[in-house]
Design a protein around this motif. Structure first.
Motif, PDB file in Angstrom:
ATOM      1  N   THR A  71       0.836  -1.203   0.000  1.00 31.44           N
ATOM      2  CA  THR A  71       0.000   0.000   0.000  1.00 31.44           C
ATOM      3  C   THR A  71       0.872   1.254   0.000  1.00 31.44           C
ATOM      4  O   THR A  71       0.602   2.212  -0.736  1.00 31.44           O
ATOM      5  N   ARG A 109       2.462   1.834  -3.529  1.00 35.70           N
ATOM      6  CA  ARG A 109       1.520   2.340  -4.529  1.00 35.70           C
ATOM      7  C   ARG A 109       1.096   3.779  -4.236  1.00 35.70           C
ATOM      8  O   ARG A 109       1.086   4.630  -5.138  1.00 35.70           O
ATOM      9  N   THR A 110       0.758   4.062  -2.989  1.00 35.33           N
ATOM     10  CA  THR A 110       0.270   5.405  -2.667  1.00 35.33           C
ATOM     11  C   THR A 110       1.375   6.447  -2.775  1.00 35.33           C
ATOM     12  O   THR A 110       1.137   7.557  -3.266  1.00 35.33           O
ATOM     13  N   THR A 111       2.579   6.106  -2.327  1.00 38.44           N
ATOM     14  CA  THR A 111       3.693   7.061  -2.396  1.00 38.44           C
ATOM     15  C   THR A 111       3.998   7.428  -3.839  1.00 38.44           C
ATOM     16  O   THR A 111       4.173   8.602  -4.182  1.00 38.44           O
ATOM     17  N   LYS A 145       2.011   6.985  -6.555  1.00 33.57           N
ATOM     18  CA  LYS A 145       0.866   7.644  -7.190  1.00 33.57           C
ATOM     19  C   LYS A 145       0.760   9.106  -6.764  1.00 33.57           C
ATOM     20  O   LYS A 145       0.485   9.988  -7.593  1.00 33.57           O
ATOM     21  N   ASP A 146       0.974   9.373  -5.478  1.00 34.91           N
ATOM     22  CA  ASP A 146       0.920  10.760  -4.995  1.00 34.91           C
ATOM     23  C   ASP A 146       2.007  11.607  -5.653  1.00 34.91           C
ATOM     24  O   ASP A 146       1.773  12.764  -6.024  1.00 34.91           O
TER      25      ASP A 146
END
Length: 286
Positions: A207, A210-212, A214-215
């Motif tokens: 998680t 992916r979030t790092t 994508k951000d």
């Protein structure tokens, strides 16, 4: 070093500025930059750019059935010019490595700072002909890169998680900076072993990855090529911020230095309050 988010932003930028345009000239300036000679770069003259893609940290400019593949390495960058100087560039003068000129007069320069020259350009019929592209692992932003696929990748040999995240043959596109950021978000020590990860650890790390990324891609989207470096730096929470306060807990961000790189981390968030020993074979201080 440009990593996946910056290269993705450059791909977007070049897609807007190159696709549909005709290439007039490709001018290698530094002797070290061009890694292939067949086909010659003159084969691109008069061709039209049809697409700009990304493979990990590689940019892929497709034109005339060929692919100009660029890896910016540690100190390389791309500089767009609305009007390329008429005078031909002088080899050996300054950081300029390669220039691409369009028939409309605009174009871009590839530059590389420092004396260690690692920026590379390949011209190939297929991206897979380039060894650096052929060995790439999966893209962490691909839909297929789910939690189970990530767990399978980490289920191989015993290694430190920082090194695993940076291994381009394991996962494409993550370098020193974003591996620091991912591990901070996941609240993990950079020296935690992959064999010690629990199921929950793998879920949290997937998680965070992916979030790092994508951000970071979203922050960079629409930013001009010349401002991407500053945008990357401004978005970092621990990387490059040794001695500053962690934005999550307020503890001081610490650093571990190696022969040619360093990593940054927050001891409170990531290592149970214990500092990491600052030596090449670092481990948690007892």
């Amino acid at each position: 070093m440009p990593e996946l988010p910056e290269v993705e932003a450059l791909r977007d930028f070049l897609g807007d500025h190159l696709v549909g345009k005709e290439i007039a000239r490709v001018l290698p300036v530094a002797i070290s930059v061009l890694k292939t000679y067949d086909p010659p770069v003159t084969a691109l003259q008069g061709t039209t750019v049809t697409a700009v893609d990304r493979h990990g940290k590689f940019l892929d400019i497709a034109a005339g059935g060929l692919h100009l593949l660029v890896h910016l390495a540690r100190a390389g960058w791309l500089r767009w010019q609305d009007a390329v100087p008429a005078a031909p560039p002088r080899p050996g003068k300054g950081p300029l490595a390669l220039r691409v000129v369009l028939t409309g007069g605009e174009g871009f320069d590839l530059t590389e700072a420092g004396t260690t020259k690692r920026l590379s350009v390949h011209l190939a019929h297929d991206p897979s002909e380039v060894p650096g592209v052929a060995r790439l692992g999966p893209d962490p932003l691909a839909d297929s890169f789910d939690r189970d696929a990530f767990a399978l990748l980490l289920g191989g040999r015993r290694r430190q998680i920082k090194g695993a995240l940076r291994d381009q043959s394991l996962i494409a596109g993550i370098g020193n900076a974003y591996s620091d950021e991912i591990l901070h978000v996941a609240k993990m020590s950079p020296f935690k072993l992959t064999t010690s990860l629990s199921d929950d650890d793998i879920t949290h790390l997937h998680t965070a990855t992916r979030t790092t990324l994508k951000d970071a891609v979203e922050r960079s989207r629409g930013v001009a090529a010349g401002r991407l470096k500053a945008e990357k730096k401004s978005g970092m929470r621990v990387h490059g911020r040794a001695g500053q306060a962690c934005p999550v807990c307020g503890d001081t961000v610490l650093e571990v230095s190696f022969s040619d790189s360093s990593l940054q981390y927050c001891p409170t968030c990531q290592t149970g309050g214990q500092p990491l020993a600052d030596r090449r074979m670092s481990r948690l201080l007892k």
